[in-house]
Design an enzyme around this catalytic site. Structure first.
Site, PDB file in Angstrom:
ATOM      1  N   HIS A 191       0.957  -1.348   0.035  1.00  0.00           N
ATOM      2  CA  HIS A 191      -0.078   0.107   0.078  1.00  0.00           C
ATOM      3  C   HIS A 191       0.892   1.206   0.032  1.00  0.00           C
ATOM      4  CE1 HIS A 191      -3.382   2.446   1.497  1.00  0.00           C
ATOM      5  NE2 HIS A 191      -2.303   3.366   1.924  1.00  0.00           N
ATOM      6  N   GLU A 192       1.819   1.320   0.795  1.00  0.00           N
ATOM      7  CA  GLU A 192       2.573   2.465   1.050  1.00  0.00           C
ATOM      8  C   GLU A 192       3.425   2.437  -0.291  1.00  0.00           C
ATOM      9  OE1 GLU A 192       2.507   4.822   2.898  1.00  0.00           O
ATOM     10  OE2 GLU A 192       0.658   3.621   4.461  1.00  0.00           O
ATOM     11  N   HIS A 212       1.945   4.513  -2.900  1.00  0.00           N
ATOM     12  CA  HIS A 212       2.020   5.968  -2.650  1.00  0.00           C
ATOM     13  C   HIS A 212       3.772   6.365  -3.200  1.00  0.00           C
ATOM     14  CE1 HIS A 212      -1.635   6.412  -0.919  1.00  0.00           C
ATOM     15  NE2 HIS A 212      -1.258   5.921   0.217  1.00  0.00           N
ATOM     16  N   ASP A 255     -30.647 -22.738 -19.800  1.00  0.00           N
ATOM     17  CA  ASP A 255     -30.346 -22.379 -21.010  1.00  0.00           C
ATOM     18  C   ASP A 255     -31.124 -21.107 -21.567  1.00  0.00           C
ATOM     19  OD1 ASP A 255     -28.723 -24.840 -21.201  1.00  0.00           O
ATOM     20  OD2 ASP A 255     -30.250 -25.841 -22.196  1.00  0.00           O
TER      21      ASP A 255
END
Length: 397
Positions: free
Chosen positions: A21-22, A25, A199
């Site tokens: 996550h970091e 950034h 179907d």
């Protein structure tokens, strides 16, 4: 030992998700030429670090998050003259939004990758609980007669059910999930109409619902026998994919998990009282919020029981939850910073249309009371869920 190794594995994978996550950034900030001075996993005193170029990378004592320090995150920050052109607040709005949202986007990518690998290896659980027929049983089994005999024929077989059928309604009542089918069928006896999709065509099948004795388990673990209606259908709980079709399976599962995450966030406040009651000794609701502690514990139980699909499904769900939660327009979350930057952009656009100069950057000091309130509420909820996960945890069994 396997249980504790499972806990450690789940916690480690959460830590990796936070690190990535970091890193999202960091990578986007550097890509746009912004100055990143520090990238750390954890908080508190520093354990270890090294410097590469202008950025210090390292680990801190408390493994409860991380941070990526970008020069000039707000106009209030003092920036050296030689770094002003690289300050975050001086970049174009779209670049700032990309950097701020990169962490959540990383979680979404991780969640999709996990789901894809699940689909291509273990198969994908029926997340929507769609009432699909996997198999038509040769007979209706009961507690007294668990085996089928020669010549037996289940009501579903006699009615013409086939594998792949989707049950749309029972006795005129819509059945969006398999649990709806079970509830309506168990309460009936005799001739019953089932509306089925086969179907891409809707047909009506009539089955003679049988009454049989089935054994059930109470919440306290004790068992009891009850007479219920049944027609002899086996539910499709898992979908199989290959490496190519797993892309579609993972995409559909991603959409389902996004929808479930959003619904869960909307219902989050109403679930808090159940957590408080659980701390006081009441039975823990399996649908109540859990902390990272509780999720790691469940991960350990899943590994101990060999339930790897559940382990990875929970890990993917956690990534989607963190990604969506982090985009909420509340400071100090990334979504709060995005909201401020978009507000400035729209405000300046309106001022320009009116022939006015751009307004001053938002004064974050004025937003501190709201920020502190969000931090306080978030901290209180975290403390409640961690306490509940310690004194009265959710268990797989």
């Amino acid at each position: 030992m396997v249980f504790f190794l499972g806990i450690l594995l789940f916690a480690l994978l959460i830590g990796i998700s936070i690190a990535l996550h970091e890193l999202g950034h960091l990578a986007t900030a550097k890509m746009f030429g912004m100055k990143v001075t520090r990238y750390f996993i954890g908080f508190g005193p520093k354990i270890w670090s090294f410097r590469r170029g202008e950025t210090e990378y390292g680990l801190k004592v408390i493994p409860a998050g991380g941070f990526c320090e970008i020069t000039g995150m707000t106009a209030l920050e003092e920036v050296r003259p030689e770094d002003r052109h690289r300050a975050f607040y001086r970049q174009k709005t779209w670049k700032r939004v990309v950097v701020l949202s990169a962490g959540s986007i990383t979680h979404f990518i991780l969640g999709f990758i996990i789901l894809y690998l699940m689909a291509a290896t273990f198969g994908m659980p029926n997340l929507r609980d769609t009432p699909l027929v996997a198999q038509v049983a040769p007979c209706v089994q009961s507690t007294a007669a668990p085996d089928c005999g020669p010549g037996d024929s289940s009501p579903a077989a006699q009615a013409g059910f086939q594998a792949g059928d989707e049950i749309l309604a029972v006795a005129g009542t819509a059945t969006p999930t398999w649990q709806d089918v079970l509830k309506l069928t168990r309460d009936r006896f005799g001739s019953t109409e089932f509306r089925v999709l086969r179907d891409d065509r809707e047909i009506t099948l009539t089955a003679d619902v049988a009454r049989v004795d089935r054994e059930f388990q109470r919440k306290d673990g004790s068992r009891y026998t009850k007479e219920v209606g049944a027609i002899g259908i086996i539910h499709q709980t898992r979908f199989e994919y290959n490496a190519l079709t797993a892309v579609g399976g993972a995409t559909r599962a991603t959409g389902d998990m996004f929808a479930n995450t959003w619904k869960g966030l909307l219902r989050f406040p109403e679930k808090i009282p159940a957590v408080v009651k659980a701390i006081g000794g009441a039975e823990r609701d399996v649908d109540s919020p859990v902390s990272v502690v509780g999720a790691s514990r469940l991960g350990g139980e899943a590994v101990e029981a060999g339930l790897w699909p559940f382990f990875f499904l929970m890990l993917a769900g956690l990534n989607f939850f963190v990604g969506v939660f982090n985009l909420l327009p509340l400071l100090p979350l990334d979504g709060g910073h995005i909201a401020v930057n978009l507000y400035e952009r729209v405000r300046n656009w309106i001022r320009k249309l009116r022939g006015m100069p751009a307004g001053a950057p938002v004064n974050y000091l004025r937003l501190l009371p709201l920020t502190y309130l969000v931090i306080f509420v978030g901290g209180a909820v975290t403390l409640l869920t961690v306490t509940a996960d310690i004194v009265n945890p959710i268990r797989l069994q």
